[in-house]
Write a protein that holds these residues in place. Structure first.
Motif, PDB file in Angstrom:
ATOM      1  N   UNK A  32     -19.190  10.152  57.981  1.00  0.00           N
ATOM      2  CA  UNK A  32     -18.990  10.902  56.753  1.00  0.00           C
ATOM      3  C   UNK A  32     -17.998  10.154  55.884  1.00  0.00           C
ATOM      4  N   UNK A  33     -17.562  10.782  54.822  1.00  0.00           N
ATOM      5  CA  UNK A  33     -16.593  10.140  53.935  1.00  0.00           C
ATOM      6  C   UNK A  33     -15.168  10.430  54.403  1.00  0.00           C
ATOM      7  N   UNK A  34     -14.772  11.697  54.346  1.00  0.00           N
ATOM      8  CA  UNK A  34     -13.427  12.123  54.734  1.00  0.00           C
ATOM      9  C   UNK A  34     -13.480  13.627  54.962  1.00  0.00           C
ATOM     10  N   UNK A  35     -12.729  14.158  55.937  1.00  0.00           N
ATOM     11  CA  UNK A  35     -12.795  15.596  56.221  1.00  0.00           C
ATOM     12  C   UNK A  35     -12.379  16.465  55.025  1.00  0.00           C
ATOM     13  N   UNK A  36     -13.060  17.577  54.890  1.00  0.00           N
ATOM     14  CA  UNK A  36     -12.714  18.548  53.849  1.00  0.00           C
ATOM     15  C   UNK A  36     -11.370  19.196  54.189  1.00  0.00           C
ATOM     16  N   UNK A  37     -10.748  19.869  53.228  1.00  0.00           N
ATOM     17  CA  UNK A  37      -9.517  20.596  53.552  1.00  0.00           C
ATOM     18  C   UNK A  37      -9.714  21.590  54.704  1.00  0.00           C
ATOM     19  N   UNK A  38     -10.868  22.267  54.761  1.00  0.00           N
ATOM     20  CA  UNK A  38     -11.131  23.209  55.856  1.00  0.00           C
ATOM     21  C   UNK A  38     -11.218  22.472  57.191  1.00  0.00           C
ATOM     22  N   UNK A  39     -11.843  21.307  57.201  1.00  0.00           N
ATOM     23  CA  UNK A  39     -11.951  20.517  58.432  1.00  0.00           C
ATOM     24  C   UNK A  39     -10.593  20.004  58.882  1.00  0.00           C
ATOM     25  N   UNK A  40      -9.787  19.546  57.930  1.00  0.00           N
ATOM     26  CA  UNK A  40      -8.442  19.081  58.282  1.00  0.00           C
ATOM     27  C   UNK A  40      -7.597  20.225  58.837  1.00  0.00           C
ATOM     28  N   UNK A  41      -7.689  21.397  58.216  1.00  0.00           N
ATOM     29  CA  UNK A  41      -6.919  22.553  58.685  1.00  0.00           C
ATOM     30  C   UNK A  41      -7.330  22.947  60.100  1.00  0.00           C
ATOM     31  N   UNK A  42      -8.632  22.887  60.384  1.00  0.00           N
ATOM     32  CA  UNK A  42      -9.140  23.261  61.707  1.00  0.00           C
ATOM     33  C   UNK A  42      -9.051  22.107  62.710  1.00  0.00           C
ATOM     34  N   UNK A  43      -8.819  20.876  62.195  1.00  0.00           N
ATOM     35  CA  UNK A  43      -8.848  19.664  63.018  1.00  0.00           C
ATOM     36  C   UNK A  43     -10.194  19.537  63.731  1.00  0.00           C
ATOM     37  N   UNK A  44     -11.257  19.760  62.940  1.00  0.00           N
ATOM     38  CA  UNK A  44     -12.625  19.696  63.447  1.00  0.00           C
ATOM     39  C   UNK A  44     -13.522  19.034  62.399  1.00  0.00           C
ATOM     40  N   UNK A  45     -14.364  18.124  62.851  1.00  0.00           N
ATOM     41  CA  UNK A  45     -15.355  17.572  61.937  1.00  0.00           C
ATOM     42  C   UNK A  45     -16.289  18.675  61.463  1.00  0.00           C
ATOM     43  N   UNK A  46     -16.558  18.663  60.187  1.00  0.00           N
ATOM     44  CA  UNK A  46     -17.492  19.609  59.552  1.00  0.00           C
ATOM     45  C   UNK A  46     -17.094  21.044  59.870  1.00  0.00           C
ATOM     46  N   UNK A  47     -15.805  21.319  59.659  1.00  0.00           N
ATOM     47  CA  UNK A  47     -15.232  22.622  59.977  1.00  0.00           C
ATOM     48  C   UNK A  47     -15.450  23.695  58.924  1.00  0.00           C
ATOM     49  N   UNK A  48     -15.945  23.328  57.751  1.00  0.00           N
ATOM     50  CA  UNK A  48     -16.238  24.331  56.725  1.00  0.00           C
ATOM     51  C   UNK A  48     -17.480  25.101  57.164  1.00  0.00           C
ATOM     52  N   UNK A  49     -17.397  26.394  57.206  1.00  0.00           N
ATOM     53  CA  UNK A  49     -18.486  27.212  57.760  1.00  0.00           C
ATOM     54  C   UNK A  49     -19.795  27.065  57.000  1.00  0.00           C
ATOM     55  N   UNK A  50     -19.759  26.619  55.748  1.00  0.00           N
ATOM     56  CA  UNK A  50     -20.997  26.466  54.983  1.00  0.00           C
ATOM     57  C   UNK A  50     -21.603  25.073  55.081  1.00  0.00           C
ATOM     58  N   UNK A  51     -20.896  24.138  55.715  1.00  0.00           N
ATOM     59  CA  UNK A  51     -21.446  22.793  55.866  1.00  0.00           C
ATOM     60  C   UNK A  51     -22.619  22.873  56.841  1.00  0.00           C
ATOM     61  N   UNK A  52     -23.687  22.148  56.557  1.00  0.00           N
ATOM     62  CA  UNK A  52     -24.910  22.204  57.363  1.00  0.00           C
ATOM     63  C   UNK A  52     -24.924  21.244  58.552  1.00  0.00           C
ATOM     64  N   UNK A  53     -23.878  20.468  58.755  1.00  0.00           N
ATOM     65  CA  UNK A  53     -23.884  19.422  59.770  1.00  0.00           C
ATOM     66  C   UNK A  53     -24.315  19.939  61.153  1.00  0.00           C
ATOM     67  N   UNK A  54     -23.621  20.920  61.674  1.00  0.00           N
ATOM     68  CA  UNK A  54     -23.914  21.403  63.038  1.00  0.00           C
ATOM     69  C   UNK A  54     -25.267  22.101  63.102  1.00  0.00           C
ATOM     70  N   UNK A  55     -25.630  22.763  62.036  1.00  0.00           N
ATOM     71  CA  UNK A  55     -26.947  23.416  61.967  1.00  0.00           C
ATOM     72  C   UNK A  55     -28.066  22.366  61.966  1.00  0.00           C
ATOM     73  N   UNK A  56     -27.871  21.264  61.233  1.00  0.00           N
ATOM     74  CA  UNK A  56     -28.878  20.196  61.193  1.00  0.00           C
ATOM     75  C   UNK A  56     -29.064  19.563  62.567  1.00  0.00           C
ATOM     76  N   UNK A  57     -27.977  19.179  63.211  1.00  0.00           N
ATOM     77  CA  UNK A  57     -28.101  18.576  64.540  1.00  0.00           C
ATOM     78  C   UNK A  57     -28.724  19.566  65.520  1.00  0.00           C
ATOM     79  N   UNK A  58     -28.300  20.814  65.458  1.00  0.00           N
ATOM     80  CA  UNK A  58     -28.862  21.826  66.347  1.00  0.00           C
ATOM     81  C   UNK A  58     -30.357  22.001  66.155  1.00  0.00           C
TER      82      UNK A  58
END
Length: 170
Positions: A32-58
């Motif tokens: 990816x480019x760089x973690x979103x503020x939500x991802x940085x706060x959670x310390x998780x890649x694609x941590x914003x609940x509306x990001x499709x990353x985990x849904x796409x892989x799943x």
């Protein structure tokens, strides 16, 4: 008496990214480019609940990754021979948009590639990350650009999924 500083005039702070999700056996790396503020706060890649990353892989793997705790998601990604990282290890970004990234400092791709002898393909999550394709191709890796998983990229989920299917599985 000192004047009260105007917070809107303060320079945004330099942000540091996340450590890679990585193992020596990976065959494919998603950048990816760089973690979103939500991802940085959670310390998780694609941590914003509306990001499709985990849904796409799943959807590609027939697994409900979104329902799993983050450590289990990352374990599943590694079990599929995939690593996750970002192109920037640090930057200044006064918001969440890739277009706002300034003073980006790239990650050390050569060092990572040296630790992953089976790595053959890098897939870039969106066009901002894909600007680094020539650097990775110069390291002997096949590169592909995926439709961004960001909710800001308004391509329909089905079209994103097809792009991810071709990029990761094709």
């Amino acid at each position: 008496m000192s004047p009260i500083p105007d917070p809107s005039s303060a320079e945004p702070q330099r942000l540091s990214g996340l450590a890679p999700i990585f193992a020596g056996h990976i065959r494919l790396l998603i950048l990816g480019s760089f973690p979103s503020p939500a991802s940085l706060a959670a310390q998780q890649y694609y941590g914003h609940r509306q990001n499709h990353f985990w849904r796409l892989l799943g959807a590609l793997w027939g697994e409900d990754l979104q329902a799993l705790p983050y450590p289990e998601r990352t374990a599943r990604v590694l079990a599929h021979g995939i690593g996750i990282w970002d192109v920037y290890q640090a930057c200044v970004r006064p918001g969440a948009l890739d277009a706002d990234i300034r003073a980006g400092e790239a990650n050390d791709f050569a060092a990572l590639v040296g630790q992953a002898p089976a790595l053959r393909r890098v897939c870039f999550n969106g066009r901002t990350a894909a600007k680094f394709a020539p650097r990775l191709a110069a390291l002997g890796l096949e590169t592909r650009v995926l439709p961004s998983s960001s909710p800001a990229y308004t391509l329909a989920f089905a079209a994103k999924l097809e792009g991810w299917r071709q990029g990761l599985l094709g």
